[in-house]
Design a protein around this motif. Structure first.
Motif, PDB file in Angstrom:
ATOM      1  N   ARG A 222      28.162  -7.494  -2.427  1.00  0.00           N
ATOM      2  CA  ARG A 222      27.183  -8.560  -2.600  1.00  0.00           C
ATOM      3  C   ARG A 222      25.764  -8.212  -2.152  1.00  0.00           C
ATOM      4  O   ARG A 222      24.872  -9.036  -2.261  1.00  0.00           O
TER       5      ARG A 222
ATOM      6  N   ARG B 299      29.666 -15.382  -8.922  1.00  0.00           N
ATOM      7  CA  ARG B 299      28.949 -15.687  -7.679  1.00  0.00           C
ATOM      8  C   ARG B 299      28.386 -17.095  -7.611  1.00  0.00           C
ATOM      9  O   ARG B 299      27.682 -17.430  -6.658  1.00  0.00           O
TER      10      ARG B 299
ATOM     11  N   MET C 222      23.031  -9.564  -5.860  1.00  0.00           N
ATOM     12  CA  MET C 222      22.124  -9.521  -4.695  1.00  0.00           C
ATOM     13  C   MET C 222      21.512 -10.883  -4.494  1.00  0.00           C
ATOM     14  O   MET C 222      20.982 -11.496  -5.413  1.00  0.00           O
ATOM     15  N   MET C 223      21.642 -11.374  -3.308  1.00  0.00           N
ATOM     16  CA  MET C 223      21.045 -12.666  -3.018  1.00  0.00           C
ATOM     17  C   MET C 223      19.668 -12.445  -2.420  1.00  0.00           C
ATOM     18  O   MET C 223      19.518 -11.725  -1.438  1.00  0.00           O
ATOM     19  N   GLY C 224      18.684 -13.077  -3.029  1.00  0.00           N
ATOM     20  CA  GLY C 224      17.313 -12.821  -2.621  1.00  0.00           C
ATOM     21  C   GLY C 224      17.015 -13.396  -1.252  1.00  0.00           C
ATOM     22  O   GLY C 224      17.768 -14.170  -0.698  1.00  0.00           O
TER      23      GLY C 224
ATOM     24  N   GLU D 286      16.906 -12.384   1.970  1.00  0.00           N
ATOM     25  CA  GLU D 286      17.138 -11.784   3.272  1.00  0.00           C
ATOM     26  C   GLU D 286      16.728 -10.313   3.298  1.00  0.00           C
ATOM     27  O   GLU D 286      16.447  -9.703   2.264  1.00  0.00           O
TER      28      GLU D 286
ATOM     29  N   ARG E  83      16.650  -6.336   3.506  1.00  0.00           N
ATOM     30  CA  ARG E  83      17.484  -5.396   2.772  1.00  0.00           C
ATOM     31  C   ARG E  83      18.441  -4.636   3.686  1.00  0.00           C
ATOM     32  O   ARG E  83      19.235  -3.820   3.230  1.00  0.00           O
TER      33      ARG E  83
END
Lengths: 307, 295
Positions: A127, A196, B1-3, B5, B7
């Protein structure tokens, strides 16, 4: 009349075709029946050959010693619990109760450590983007293929220097650091296949990644996680070399080592004791397998197919 | 990918793996290479010995030569037989037969139990001189076989224990067979293709990725077989089942000759690695990936 005539000339040939078709169909069906009979015969024959040793083992564990090498059937002529009662006592000061308890003490922390660490690591890989991710993922695959035999000696020296010899720590700790690449890999594959949406919704609602992991991802990951725990349980139950290298006092022996010990120490001709304890040693694994075989089959199919 | 936070957040999650990788895999890996060039018996610190261990292995050590031969024989006997058998049974099971799940379970049970000491014990008993197998052979009028006493049979008897565990490879094959698109078979049937033709031109190419996977996994495992020969034959008779992992174990943990044992481990590792690389390299010629135009 003309109409009748045509009907007359066509009817026999149509009937013939019909008869012909019926014949080929029947033949096809018969062929099919024969070939599936052959298949069933092969499957049943092979299945019997494979399972008979286990069936015989169970029967033999209730036999008198003299009968074990005299009767190829599995039903004991004079059933006795002698093997179980005397085998359980062992020739050591300990009984098999100690050895089963030790096995349990090795398995439980190991399975818990594996589940937690592999979940976190798989989540990280599946993820997030981070520097060095590609290389790290390549090391997962490499470790998957790396033969343990090449790292075993330095690991032993490391644990010796840490003073961990003759404790369960060498058996627990590597697994708590996601040391079993197979499980990490399996969970990553499983996570990649899960959409997701739910996680993103949770993030929008203000959950942090850790909360998302615990409350959203883990429940969805549950089937795969159960497979991981079951496989780790089986492998640890069957593990022999690890305890053999690291454990030296008999009071810490798990069942696998205790069985080997009883072969070496039980006086000759007491075969039924060893067979009886072998049956008991197989019971936990068999029980767990039959209660949860779906997870085994799924785990091995997904883990394998995506490799 | 969750924006949003950092890297480095992902790194925090994989941190346990990174730590474990270094401490329990990478450093031991390098250390064992180093140790293989030393003389180290735990009493005194490792003493650099150059290539002495390897020279000894390849020129003077007869046990090593015997053990290496036996190991290669074991692997080249076990792996192809096991894969062929697993595929054969999976192929039969894949017909829409009743009780398919029952059979699949029955065949899988030995794989679950196969690595255990209890099963090795069982093997000792059923292949003993007066054991179950010989009792059955004589009941049918045959001559009893000396399964473990005769050096030319003992390795085969150990191989049977591995073959008996074909279930896990079979489950993987079966899953692959079941995932093949049925319309391909229908198209082949319309074109008049026979059973064998269909098998070799449709089924087999489509499951080559799984054959490849099973091949690598079974090979790496077979090279490391320990429990079976250790418990059943203790490497004998006349070292005919003395696989390299047994030799490594005895050198390292009985004689505490860590340097020499590491050298044997490295030879074994290099053999496994070379064969794995050959398999990977050759795979481009025989492994077919759906959606890939190469093959």
């Amino acid at each position: 009349m003309a109409e009748q005539f045509t009907v007359h000339t066509t009817t026999p040939s149509e009937a013939e075709i019909e008869r012909e078709r019926a014949r080929t169909l029947a033949e096809g069906r018969r062929k099919h029946a024969v070939s599936s009979a052959v298949r069933y015969a092969i499957l049943a024959g092979v299945g019997f050959l494979m399972l008979y040793p286990l069936i015989w083992l169970i029967g033999a564990s209730f036999k008198e010693n003299a009968e074990i090498f005299a009767n190829p059937g599995f039903i004991p002529e004079e059933p006795t619990l002698d093997g179980y009662i005397k085998g359980w006592q062992t020739s050591t000061p300990y009984t098999f109760a100690t050895f089963f308890w030790n096995t349990f003490l090795i398995i439980l922390p190991k399975v818990i450590g594996t589940a937690i660490s592999c979940t976190a690591v798989a989540y990280g890989f599946a993820r997030f983007e981070f520097p060095g991710k590609r290389i790290l993922f390549a090391t997962v695959i490499a470790t998957l293929l790396l033969p343990n035999v090449v790292t075993r000696i330095p690991q032993y020296l490391l644990f010796r220097d840490l003073g961990w010899l003759d404790t369960f720590l060498p058996l627990w700790v590597p697994s708590a650091f996601a040391g079993d690449a197979f499980f990490v890999f399996m969970l990553i594959q499983f996570l990649r296949a899960i959409p997701r949406d739910m996680e993103e919704a949770a993030r929008v609602d203000g959950a942090n990644t850790w909360q998302t992991l615990v409350f959203i991802v883990v429940p969805m990951l549950a089937p795969a996680l159960i497979s991981v725990c079951l496989f780790q349980f089986m492998w640890t139950m069957n593990d022999f070399l690890g305890p053999l290298i690291y454990l030296s006092s008999v009071e810490k022996y798990p069942v696998s080592l205790a069985l080997k010990l009883s072969i070496d120490t039980t006086e000759a001709f007491q075969w039924n004791r060893i067979l009886a304890m072998s049956v008991l040693a197989l019971v936990p694994a068999l029980t767990v397998f039959f209660l949860a075989q779906k997870y085994f089959i799924e785990g091995i199919s997904t883990g394998g197919l995506k490799g | 990918m969750m924006g949003g936070e950092s890297r480095y957040l992902g790194l925090a999650y994989v941190a346990p793996y990174i730590a474990g990788l270094f401490v329990f895999t990478a450093i031991p890996f390098v250390a064992s290479l180093y140790l293989s060039f030393t003389d180290y018996n735990l009493m005194r610190p490792p003493r650099w010995a150059g290539i002495d261990n390897y020279v000894e292995l390849f020129t003077r050590d007869r046990t090593f030569r015997k053990s290496l031969t036996v190991t290669l024989l074991y692997v080249f006997m076990t792996v192809p037989l096991k894969l062929a058998f697993a595929l054969f049974i999976a192929y039969i099971l894949n017909y829409r037969l009743k009780f398919i799940n029952l059979f699949r379970t029955a065949y899988y049970v030995p794989s679950i139990l196969g690595g255990s000491i209890a099963v090795a014990v069982l093997w000792r008993y059923i292949f003993a001189d007066a054991g179950l197998v010989n009792m059955l052979i004589t009941a049918f009028g045959g001559e009893p076989v000396n399964w473990f006493g005769d050096p030319s049979n003992a390795l085969f008897t150990i191989t049977l224990l591995r073959l008996w565990q074909f279930g896990s490879a079979m489950v993987i094959f079966l899953a692959a067979l079941q995932s093949i698109d049925k319309t391909l078979y229908e198209a082949a049937a319309i074109d008049g293709a026979g059973k064998w033709h269909t098998f070799f031109h449709i089924t087999l190419p489509l499951i080559t990725p799984v054959i490849f996977f099973n091949l690598i996994m079974q090979m790496v495992q077979a090279f490391q077989e320990f429990n079976g020969p250790y418990v059943i034959t203790e490497g004998g008779p006349l070292k005919s089942t003395y696989l390299l992992p047994l030799y490594i174990y005895e050198e390292a943990f009985k004689k505490f000759d860590m340097g020499y044992a590491s050298a044997i481990a490295w030879v074994l590792f290099v053999i496994i690695m070379v064969l794995t690389l050959i398999a990977f390299w050759s795979s481009r010629h025989w492994v077919y990936y759906a959606g890939d135009k190469r093959s």
